[in-house]
Scaffold this motif. Structure first.
Motif, mmCIF file in Angstrom:
data_model
loop_
_atom_site.group_PDB
_atom_site.id
_atom_site.type_symbol
_atom_site.label_atom_id
_atom_site.label_comp_id
_atom_site.label_asym_id
_atom_site.label_seq_id
_atom_site.Cartn_x
_atom_site.Cartn_y
_atom_site.Cartn_z
ATOM 1 N N SER A 102 0.826 -1.199 0.000
ATOM 2 C CA SER A 102 0.000 0.000 0.000
ATOM 3 C C SER A 102 0.868 1.259 0.000
ATOM 4 C CB SER A 102 -0.923 0.010 1.212
ATOM 5 O OG SER A 102 -1.733 1.170 1.215
ATOM 6 N N GLN A 103 1.930 1.229 0.780
ATOM 7 C CA GLN A 103 2.829 2.377 0.843
ATOM 8 C C GLN A 103 3.683 2.474 -0.422
ATOM 9 O OE1 GLN A 103 5.775 2.253 3.994
ATOM 10 N NE2 GLN A 103 5.981 4.486 3.982
ATOM 11 N N LEU A 104 4.232 1.352 -0.864
ATOM 12 C CA LEU A 104 5.110 1.351 -2.035
ATOM 13 C C LEU A 104 4.386 1.843 -3.278
ATOM 14 C CD1 LEU A 104 7.831 0.514 -3.373
ATOM 15 C CD2 LEU A 104 6.839 -1.773 -3.669
ATOM 16 N N LEU A 105 3.145 1.403 -3.470
ATOM 17 C CA LEU A 105 2.382 1.732 -4.677
ATOM 18 C C LEU A 105 1.478 2.951 -4.491
ATOM 19 C CD1 LEU A 105 1.352 -1.883 -5.781
ATOM 20 C CD2 LEU A 105 3.284 -0.524 -6.619
ATOM 21 N N GLU A 106 1.536 3.568 -3.329
ATOM 22 C CA GLU A 106 0.728 4.761 -3.043
ATOM 23 C C GLU A 106 -0.749 4.522 -3.336
ATOM 24 O OE1 GLU A 106 3.085 8.668 -3.735
ATOM 25 O OE2 GLU A 106 3.447 7.406 -5.518
ATOM 26 N N VAL A 107 -1.250 3.401 -2.848
ATOM 27 C CA VAL A 107 -2.623 2.985 -3.149
ATOM 28 C C VAL A 107 -3.673 4.046 -2.819
ATOM 29 C CG1 VAL A 107 -4.428 1.337 -2.462
ATOM 30 C CG2 VAL A 107 -2.148 0.514 -3.103
ATOM 31 N N PRO A 108 -3.604 4.741 -1.677
ATOM 32 C CA PRO A 108 -4.697 5.668 -1.333
ATOM 33 C C PRO A 108 -4.898 6.816 -2.325
ATOM 34 C CG PRO A 108 -3.397 5.149 0.614
ATOM 35 C CD PRO A 108 -2.649 4.598 -0.566
ATOM 36 N N ARG A 109 -3.908 7.143 -3.127
ATOM 37 C CA ARG A 109 -4.059 8.306 -4.007
ATOM 38 C C ARG A 109 -4.816 8.000 -5.302
ATOM 39 N NH1 ARG A 109 -0.709 9.649 -8.350
ATOM 40 N NH2 ARG A 109 1.085 8.291 -8.762
ATOM 41 N N PHE A 110 -5.142 6.729 -5.542
ATOM 42 C CA PHE A 110 -5.788 6.366 -6.798
ATOM 43 C C PHE A 110 -7.292 6.159 -6.622
ATOM 44 C CE2 PHE A 110 -1.391 5.268 -7.502
ATOM 45 C CZ PHE A 110 -1.189 5.747 -8.782
ATOM 46 N N LYS A 111 -8.040 6.661 -7.601
ATOM 47 C CA LYS A 111 -9.466 6.394 -7.696
ATOM 48 C C LYS A 111 -9.647 5.255 -8.691
ATOM 49 C CE LYS A 111 -13.899 8.577 -8.742
ATOM 50 N NZ LYS A 111 -14.568 9.825 -9.215
#
Length: 249
Positions: A12-21
């Motif tokens: 989640s941190q590596l791929l920056e999951v929260p920033r994607f819709k």
């Protein structure tokens, strides 16, 4: 050995999951056993991949396309029941990363496809900046590019001619990104590469002079998940293997 929570948080941190819709959940989609020793990666969480992962003794499966697709029926019947039944019976974790894996600047599908062909990414474009654009290592004709891609990807590649100009600048976005063609044209490139083509793109190519290449949805998205699995193996001491389930799309 890491547990599933550690892997989930790390990715989640590596791929920056929260920033994607995105249209489906990114991350742990099916919970399996706590400890992960052996990881299988593949493009899509199909029943064939799940069966192959079971045969290989996998504790977890890492994919680009998970169980959820845009607009699908949410009931657990038919193919969904079969996939879930196998995963749960064998306590296999399923991790899936869609747009976050497309976009990652080093491990993502677009970054890895560019690396395969020596394309130098210089800018990002399109919705959520998923598209990459930059320079070819040397000018090519469209036919030269098509042949090079077909040889590397192991499949026929559809190329729609523009105005015949030498190709110096390329834009690309793996998978079903034919809708990015107009944004690619606006980025000032000579050719746009993606996985699929729809009816309008042939007309845009003829009318704007920018060539269009459809190299296969599956074929263009085999590389990000492999790079990500290799990173996990390095970071956590896991064993990992890529299992390719052929797909003509």
């Amino acid at each position: 050995m890491p547990n599933r929570h550690t892997i989930d948080a790390h990715l989640s941190q590596l791929l920056e999951v929260p920033r994607f819709k995105d249209y489906g959940p990114n991350g742990l989609q099916v919970e399996g056993r706590e400890e992960i020793r052996h990881l299988v990666c593949g493009v899509t969480a199909s029943l064939a991949l799940i069966d192959a992962a079971i045969a290989s003794g996998a504790d977890a499966i890492l994919v680009h396309h998970g169980l959820f697709w845009r607009g699908q029926d949410g009931r657990v019947t038919g193919w969904m029941k079969q996939r879930l039944q196998k995963l749960l019976a064998h306590e296999i974790n399923l991790f899936a990363y869609h747009l976050p894996l497309d976009a990652h600047p080093e491990l993502g599908n677009n970054a890895q496809l560019g690396r395969l062909f020596g394309w130098q990414a210089e800018q990002r474009f399109g919705d959520q900046e998923l598209g990459f654009a930059g320079s070819l290592s040397a000018p090519q004709s469209l036919d030269e590019l098509r042949r090079q891609m077909a040889a590397a990807l192991g499949r026929e590649v559809l190329a729609v001619a523009g105005d015949g100009r030498p190709l110096r600048r390329v834009a690309w976005c793996t998978g079903g990104a034919q809708g990015y063609f107009e944004a690619a044209i606006a980025a000032g490139v000579d050719v746009f590469v993606t996985g699929e083509i729809s009816e309008p793109q042939a007309h845009y190519a003829a009318e704007t002079g920018v060539a269009f290449v459809a190299a296969g949805h599956h074929a263009t998205e085999r590389y990000g998940v492999q790079a990500l699995a290799q990173r996990l193996a390095t970071d956590f001491g896991l064993s990992q293997q890529f299992i390719d389930i052929p797909n003509p799309a």
